[in-house]
Structures are given as structure tokens and as C-alpha cells.
Design an enzyme around this catalytic site. Structure first.
Site, PDB file in Angstrom:
ATOM      1  N   LEU A 185     -43.095  45.989 -88.499  1.00  0.00           N
ATOM      2  CA  LEU A 185     -41.634  46.032 -88.356  1.00  0.00           C
ATOM      3  C   LEU A 185     -41.075  44.842 -87.593  1.00  0.00           C
ATOM      4  O   LEU A 185     -40.021  44.930 -86.966  1.00  0.00           O
ATOM      5  CB  LEU A 185     -41.193  47.341 -87.678  1.00  0.00           C
ATOM      6  CG  LEU A 185     -41.627  48.638 -88.372  1.00  0.00           C
ATOM      7  CD1 LEU A 185     -41.041  49.828 -87.633  1.00  0.00           C
ATOM      8  CD2 LEU A 185     -41.197  48.653 -89.827  1.00  0.00           C
ATOM      9  N   GLU A 227     -15.139  34.044 -75.093  1.00  0.00           N
ATOM     10  CA  GLU A 227     -13.987  33.260 -74.631  1.00  0.00           C
ATOM     11  C   GLU A 227     -14.405  32.212 -73.609  1.00  0.00           C
ATOM     12  O   GLU A 227     -13.901  31.081 -73.624  1.00  0.00           O
ATOM     13  CB  GLU A 227     -12.933  34.186 -74.017  1.00  0.00           C
ATOM     14  CG  GLU A 227     -12.380  35.221 -74.984  1.00  0.00           C
ATOM     15  CD  GLU A 227     -13.075  36.564 -74.880  1.00  0.00           C
ATOM     16  OE1 GLU A 227     -12.377  37.592 -74.942  1.00  0.00           O
ATOM     17  OE2 GLU A 227     -14.326  36.567 -74.743  1.00  0.00           O
ATOM     18  N   ALA A 264     -42.286  54.963-103.816  1.00  0.00           N
ATOM     19  CA  ALA A 264     -43.727  54.729-103.897  1.00  0.00           C
ATOM     20  C   ALA A 264     -44.282  55.436-105.124  1.00  0.00           C
ATOM     21  O   ALA A 264     -43.654  56.329-105.696  1.00  0.00           O
ATOM     22  CB  ALA A 264     -44.434  55.241-102.637  1.00  0.00           C
ATOM     23  N   SER A 312     -46.874  51.401-102.328  1.00  0.00           N
ATOM     24  CA  SER A 312     -45.473  50.981-102.413  1.00  0.00           C
ATOM     25  C   SER A 312     -45.265  49.482-102.277  1.00  0.00           C
ATOM     26  O   SER A 312     -44.123  49.036-102.229  1.00  0.00           O
ATOM     27  CB  SER A 312     -44.659  51.692-101.325  1.00  0.00           C
ATOM     28  OG  SER A 312     -45.134  51.356-100.034  1.00  0.00           O
ATOM     29  N   TRP A 361     -45.381  45.785-103.807  1.00  0.00           N
ATOM     30  CA  TRP A 361     -44.007  45.757-103.315  1.00  0.00           C
ATOM     31  C   TRP A 361     -43.105  46.255-104.422  1.00  0.00           C
ATOM     32  O   TRP A 361     -43.264  45.856-105.576  1.00  0.00           O
ATOM     33  CB  TRP A 361     -43.615  44.334-102.938  1.00  0.00           C
ATOM     34  CG  TRP A 361     -44.406  43.780-101.816  1.00  0.00           C
ATOM     35  CD1 TRP A 361     -45.452  42.927-101.901  1.00  0.00           C
ATOM     36  CD2 TRP A 361     -44.192  44.008-100.417  1.00  0.00           C
ATOM     37  NE1 TRP A 361     -45.915  42.596-100.660  1.00  0.00           N
ATOM     38  CE2 TRP A 361     -45.144  43.261 -99.717  1.00  0.00           C
ATOM     39  CE3 TRP A 361     -43.289  44.786 -99.694  1.00  0.00           C
ATOM     40  CZ2 TRP A 361     -45.218  43.255 -98.323  1.00  0.00           C
ATOM     41  CZ3 TRP A 361     -43.362  44.780 -98.316  1.00  0.00           C
ATOM     42  CH2 TRP A 361     -44.312  44.026 -97.651  1.00  0.00           C
TER      43      TRP A 361
END
Length: 322
Positions: free
Chosen positions: A205, A52, A163, A169, A171
Site C-alpha cells: 500500500l 497566505e 478477482a 486479481s 492485474w
């Protein structure tokens, strides 16, 4: 006249702050006058300025007689970091304020709306309330459940494998699906994997999207053992509640970590990326979750969205809670 489409636009603004405002809510605000946006704002990193305050600063005198669309009840409590938004709105004299959701924080709960009405400002409540609850799910989870909102991400083959049997795994899903997953990382304050995934894959990550690299979340490992440098070590899923300034947790893997959060009933949202491949014998997406009766599995999840990301399908589910 209140137009719910303006509130949806304010909600889109609120999502810009998701993952950056904790412990404050990620709020969006639009100020509209004669069908034209004269001010807009969203909660800034660290929680200030509030949405606001930003919108009113942009609108200036044009806020007088305008309609304000705000995704959460304007705060009514004083803070050393800034004035109460309810007081700022009273001083700006808009004709009306549309509020998507009441603030569950006891310092404001109902007081912000009361202050506006006492000043002669018309207040309309519950505009796009369901969408607002999803947009501010992290803040609401903290207020109501005492813990962060948890999203579990699973990227699987058609037959539910994450996997190959040997653990390889990369991709399963294609580039568009992986880019979407990175966007989800940018919207969380904490990202978590199990110790097995950490030791096998050494994941970074981080967020690898151009322009969003600085929004990489803090990292955590679930499982016994020491934390690596720069990582938080958690012995159980419930320990996420004690981590400060974390309202959104993204659980990325692997099967044991997914099972642990599901078993503890701490998953609020499920992202299922499904690639058009069959693996056969391989690693399952989720381990045992303590389900004794198939009937217990029904009615727990509601489909919210499904879309194609390249050749992969994304399905988004939310936990059905009373």
C-alpha cells in the site's frame, strides 16, 4: 475585477498539500497585480506555513493594491506556530481579497473576513465555493462530521468482479489506472484494507510514483485480530474518527471492507476503475450493504467525472447528502 479563473488556479495549488496538512486545511493562495501573479502559496506539510504567508512572502511590497485569491477564509486566531493570516493581509494592504469558502472553525468563522473589511479591504465571498469544498473535503468533514473524508476505490471488470473465483486479481486494470490509484494514495493520510485482503495479498500500500514515494500514507487493517507491525488495527469503520492527523482515508479493499464502510454510510467519494474484461464467476466488488429496498439505492450518488485511463474507464462519484 474578480476573475474566477485565478481562484481555480489557487485551488489547484491547494491540492498540492492534500494529505499532508491535517489537522490544518490544505489552502491555496494567489496574489495577482495588473494581471500578473506576484505571489503564490499553499499550506505546507504539517500545516505551516499557511498559504497566505507563503504568497505574501513571495509578493513582498507588490501585494499592496493587489488582488488576493484564497481558497479558505484567512484565519483570525493567534497561534504559537505563526501569526493570523488575516493580520498579515491587513498589514500587506491588498486592494481586495477573494475568498472561495468561509472557515467553519469557530476560532475564525467570519472573523477573518470581518477583520479585512474593518481595515478597508474589499472582500468578495463564495468564488468557486463548490470546487473549494471538494478540494478541502477532508478538513470540512472533520469540522462538520467529526471524522475524515472517506474515498472507496474499486477496480473491477465490466461485470463487477474484483478477482477470479480462485482469488487471483493481478492485474484487472492496466498501468495508467494503477498509476492514478497511486496518486490517490499520495493524497490520503491513511489507507485501509480488510483483514482478508491483508492476509491473502500482503499488500504494501505504498506510493510507487517517481518523486512521490515519501507521500505513502499510514496503513490500517479493518477486522478482528492483532495489527501487523507498522499497521493500525480497527475493529469497525467508525474508529477512523479517533485517529489523529487523518482527514482523508482511502479504502482499497476488499469486498467486506467496502461493504462495511458503505453499510455505515461513511463513504463520501467513490472511485470506480472499470477494465474492459469479463470474468463471469468470480469475487464480487462489494458484499452485502443492508439494502432492503431497491428504491433506497437511488439518488445516493452523483457522477462527478469520467475519463479514460488507457483502456480502462474511471468514474468518480460523490455521496449526495443533505
Amino acid at each position: 475585477m474578480i476573475d474566477a479563473r485565478w481562484m481555480e488556479a489557487a485551488l489547484a495549488l491547494s491540492c498540492r498539500g492534500r494529505g499532508r496538512t491535517a489537522p490544518n486545511p490544505n489552502v491555496g493562495c494567489l496574489i495577482v497585480k495588473d494581471g500578473i501573479v506576484v505571489g503564490r502559496g499553499w499550506t505546507q506539510p504539517g500545516g505551516r506555513p499557511h498559504a497566505e504567508a507563503m504568497a505574501l512572502a513571495e509578493a513582498g511590497e507588490k501585494a499592496g493594491g493587489a488582488t488576493v485569491y484564497v481558497t479558505l477564509e484567512p484565519c483570525a486566531h493567534q497561534s504559537a506556530r505563526g501569526p493570523a493570516c488575516a493580520d498579515l493581509l491587513v498589514a500587506a494592504r491588498p486592494a481586495q481579497v477573494a475568498v472561495a469558502l468561509g472557515d467553519p472553525d469557530p476560532r475564525t468563522r467570519g472573523k477573518g473576513i470581518e477583520r479585512l473589511r474593518a481595515a478597508g479591504i474589499t472582500v468578495t465571498e463564495a468564488i468557486a465555493a463548490e470546487s473549494a469544498a471538494r478540494a478541502m473535503a477532508g478538513f470540512l468533514a472533520r469540522q462538520r462530521l467529526g471524522r475524515p473524508h472517506v474515498t472507496l476505490k474499486l477496480a473491477t471488470s465490466l461485470d463487477g468482479r474484483i478477482a477470479m473465483a480462485d482469488g487471483s486479481s493481478r492485474w484487472i486494470t492496466g498501468a495508467p489506472a494503477r498509476a492514478h490509484a497511486h496518486l490517490e494514495r499520495a493524497r490520503a493520510e491513511l489507507i485501509l484494507v480488510g483483514r482478508g485482503t491483508f492476509e491473502a495479498d500482503a499488500p504494501t500500500l505504498d506510493v510507487r510514483l517517481s518523486g512521490l514515494e515519501e507521500r505513502s500514507p499510514r496503513r490500517a487493517i479493518l477486522g478482528h485480530g492483532k495489527a501487523a507491525k507498522g499497521w493500525i488495527a480497527l475493529g469497525s469503520p467508525t474508529e477512523i474518527a479517533a485517529i489523529e492527523k487523518v482527514d482523508h482515508v482511502l479504502v482499497e479493499g476488499g469486498a467486506a471492507a467496502a461493504a462495511a464502510f458503505l453499510s455505515a454510510d461513511l463513504v463520501d467519494r467513490l472511485l470506480l476503475y472499470r477494465a474492459p474484461v469479463l470474468i463471469g464467476e468470480g469475487k464480487a466488488a462489494v458484499g452485502g450493504i443492508g439494502l432492503d429496498d431497491l428504491a433506497e439505492a437511488h439518488g445516493r450518488w452523483r457522477l462527478l467525472d469520467t475519463r479514460m485511463l488507457g483502456s480502462d474507464r474511471l468514474e468518480v462519484y460523490e455521496r449526495v447528502r443533505s
